[in-house]
Design a protein around this motif. Structure first.
Motif, mmCIF file in Angstrom:
data_model
loop_
_atom_site.group_PDB
_atom_site.id
_atom_site.type_symbol
_atom_site.label_atom_id
_atom_site.label_comp_id
_atom_site.label_asym_id
_atom_site.label_seq_id
_atom_site.Cartn_x
_atom_site.Cartn_y
_atom_site.Cartn_z
ATOM 1 N N ILE A 284 0.831 -1.209 0.000
ATOM 2 C CA ILE A 284 0.000 0.000 0.000
ATOM 3 C C ILE A 284 0.863 1.256 0.000
ATOM 4 O O ILE A 284 0.497 2.284 -0.580
ATOM 5 N N ARG A 285 2.021 1.172 0.616
ATOM 6 C CA ARG A 285 2.894 2.326 0.824
ATOM 7 C C ARG A 285 3.110 3.209 -0.417
ATOM 8 O O ARG A 285 2.945 4.441 -0.333
ATOM 9 N N PRO A 286 3.488 2.632 -1.596
ATOM 10 C CA PRO A 286 3.802 3.509 -2.735
ATOM 11 C C PRO A 286 2.642 4.390 -3.166
ATOM 12 O O PRO A 286 2.863 5.478 -3.708
ATOM 13 N N ALA A 287 1.422 3.933 -2.937
ATOM 14 C CA ALA A 287 0.251 4.691 -3.376
ATOM 15 C C ALA A 287 -0.091 5.838 -2.452
ATOM 16 O O ALA A 287 -0.726 6.808 -2.876
ATOM 17 N N VAL A 288 0.335 5.761 -1.188
ATOM 18 C CA VAL A 288 -0.161 6.733 -0.196
ATOM 19 C C VAL A 288 0.916 7.590 0.447
ATOM 20 O O VAL A 288 0.601 8.647 1.009
ATOM 21 N N GLU A 289 2.169 7.178 0.397
ATOM 22 C CA GLU A 289 3.174 7.894 1.177
ATOM 23 C C GLU A 289 3.369 9.334 0.702
ATOM 24 O O GLU A 289 3.674 10.227 1.499
ATOM 25 N N GLY A 290 3.168 9.591 -0.591
ATOM 26 C CA GLY A 290 3.307 10.953 -1.088
ATOM 27 C C GLY A 290 2.300 11.919 -0.496
ATOM 28 O O GLY A 290 2.558 13.127 -0.409
ATOM 29 N N LEU A 291 1.155 11.402 -0.060
ATOM 30 C CA LEU A 291 0.125 12.258 0.529
ATOM 31 C C LEU A 291 0.582 12.872 1.847
ATOM 32 O O LEU A 291 0.088 13.926 2.254
ATOM 33 N N LEU A 292 1.511 12.196 2.513
ATOM 34 C CA LEU A 292 1.996 12.706 3.797
ATOM 35 C C LEU A 292 2.882 13.938 3.630
ATOM 36 O O LEU A 292 3.203 14.611 4.608
ATOM 37 N N ALA A 293 3.267 14.219 2.402
ATOM 38 C CA ALA A 293 4.074 15.409 2.131
ATOM 39 C C ALA A 293 3.206 16.589 1.701
ATOM 40 O O ALA A 293 3.721 17.636 1.310
ATOM 41 N N THR A 294 1.881 16.424 1.777
ATOM 42 C CA THR A 294 0.950 17.492 1.402
ATOM 43 C C THR A 294 0.232 18.012 2.643
ATOM 44 O O THR A 294 0.419 17.509 3.751
ATOM 45 N N GLY A 295 -0.619 18.996 2.441
ATOM 46 C CA GLY A 295 -1.385 19.554 3.543
ATOM 47 C C GLY A 295 -2.354 18.569 4.167
ATOM 48 O O GLY A 295 -2.859 18.801 5.273
ATOM 49 N N LEU A 296 -2.603 17.456 3.485
ATOM 50 C CA LEU A 296 -3.512 16.449 4.025
ATOM 51 C C LEU A 296 -2.988 15.828 5.318
ATOM 52 O O LEU A 296 -3.765 15.272 6.095
ATOM 53 N N ARG A 297 -1.691 15.906 5.541
ATOM 54 C CA ARG A 297 -1.115 15.274 6.741
ATOM 55 C C ARG A 297 -1.699 15.850 8.032
ATOM 56 O O ARG A 297 -1.648 15.213 9.084
ATOM 57 N N ASP A 298 -2.267 17.059 7.940
ATOM 58 C CA ASP A 298 -2.830 17.705 9.129
ATOM 59 C C ASP A 298 -4.333 17.490 9.261
ATOM 60 O O ASP A 298 -4.957 18.027 10.173
ATOM 61 N N ASP A 299 -4.901 16.720 8.350
ATOM 62 C CA ASP A 299 -6.339 16.433 8.376
ATOM 63 C C ASP A 299 -6.511 14.928 8.228
ATOM 64 O O ASP A 299 -6.552 14.405 7.115
ATOM 65 N N SER A 300 -6.613 14.234 9.343
ATOM 66 C CA SER A 300 -6.598 12.765 9.327
ATOM 67 C C SER A 300 -7.706 12.169 8.475
ATOM 68 O O SER A 300 -7.476 11.227 7.708
ATOM 69 N N GLU A 301 -8.925 12.690 8.597
ATOM 70 C CA GLU A 301 -10.042 12.122 7.840
ATOM 71 C C GLU A 301 -9.864 12.322 6.342
ATOM 72 O O GLU A 301 -10.079 11.403 5.547
ATOM 73 N N ALA A 302 -9.458 13.522 5.948
ATOM 74 C CA ALA A 302 -9.243 13.787 4.527
ATOM 75 C C ALA A 302 -8.082 12.960 4.000
ATOM 76 O O ALA A 302 -8.114 12.475 2.860
ATOM 77 N N LEU A 303 -7.065 12.774 4.821
ATOM 78 C CA LEU A 303 -5.909 11.975 4.418
ATOM 79 C C LEU A 303 -6.321 10.544 4.123
ATOM 80 O O LEU A 303 -5.944 9.971 3.091
ATOM 81 N N VAL A 304 -7.104 9.950 4.999
ATOM 82 C CA VAL A 304 -7.544 8.570 4.783
ATOM 83 C C VAL A 304 -8.441 8.481 3.554
ATOM 84 O O VAL A 304 -8.322 7.547 2.753
ATOM 85 N N ARG A 305 -9.331 9.446 3.376
ATOM 86 C CA ARG A 305 -10.207 9.434 2.196
ATOM 87 C C ARG A 305 -9.394 9.422 0.907
ATOM 88 O O ARG A 305 -9.660 8.636 -0.002
ATOM 89 N N GLU A 306 -8.425 10.318 0.825
ATOM 90 C CA GLU A 306 -7.612 10.391 -0.387
ATOM 91 C C GLU A 306 -6.730 9.157 -0.548
ATOM 92 O O GLU A 306 -6.501 8.680 -1.662
ATOM 93 N N ALA A 307 -6.227 8.643 0.571
ATOM 94 C CA ALA A 307 -5.364 7.461 0.515
ATOM 95 C C ALA A 307 -6.135 6.239 0.036
ATOM 96 O O ALA A 307 -5.604 5.414 -0.720
#
Length: 226
Positions: A134-157
């Protein structure tokens, strides 16, 4: 075997019945149907879905015995045995629709994000094999503003992982690629909402069928299938 678009329509119609609480008929798993299927089967679609107990595939699509070839694994990941299962259904039964079915609030996605942010000192090798896919698909999201919004982060991931799995099926198997080119096999990505019961087919849906073209959003290919 019905064409991919017809199979997609059949799944959509079944999901609408499920959401409305109006099943199509009561004989989906009757003794007569079991007897009819004892020696053969003709599933009209293959579903690669998550193992989550809240997403029973036949139920959410209002289908019965023999209708769907279902492959379930945590995080709806793609690995060699799972690709082989999809290939088997395409070759043996002629199924022309493959759906990668993820879902909202996926625990495997959450576990992967947690591991990326706070690595475990002694992770289970078997559990980590899921996280690693799963890592390659989602790790880039942690470098965006989504990292500060847990629910939005999971939705996008969740959606990023579905797209990646669908992309890998389209381009990680010669058997599947050949059938896409010559037999009209279609691989689409979809998300089931735990809250509403609605399945949203959002990735790889052909024009004129309510969505984007296959591979409309190019995704870097993951590492090998080993």
């Amino acid at each position: 075997m019905i064409e991919a678009r017809a199979a997609l329509d059949r799944l959509r119609e079944g999901n609408r019945r499920f959401v409305a609480g109006v099943p199509s008929r009561t004989d989906l798993a009757s003794p007569a149907r079991r007897s009819e299927l004892a020696t053969s089967q003709e599933p009209f679609a293959t579903i690669l879905g998550c193992s989550d107990s809240r997403v029973p595939v036949e139920i959410v699509f209002d289908q019965g015995l023999g209708d769907l070839f279902v492959i379930r694994v945590a995080g709806n990941i793609v690995a060699p045995s799972l690709v082989g299962s999809v290939e088997f259904a395409a070759a043996k039964f002629g199924t022309r629709l493959v759906v990668v079915l993820g879902h909202s609030r996926c625990g495997a996605i959450q576990a992967t994000l947690d591991e990326l942010r706070h690595p475990s000192p002694n992770p289970s090798r078997n559990l980590y094999s899921i996280v690693d896919r799963i890592r390659p698909a989602v790790e880039g999201l942690l470098a965006t503003g989504l990292r500060d919004d847990s629910e939005a982060l999971v939705r996008e991931a969740v959606r990023a992982n579905i797209r990646a799995s669908a992309h890998q099926l389209r381009h990680g198997s010669q058997v599947i690629e050949q059938r896409i080119r010559s037999e009209g096999l279609l691989v689409v990505g979809a998300e089931y909402s735990l809250e509403t019961g609605v399945v949203d087919f959002f990735d790889g849906v052909p024009e004129g069928a309510g969505g984007r073209l296959v591979d409309a959003d190019p995704i870097p290919r993951r590492g090998g299938l080993s």
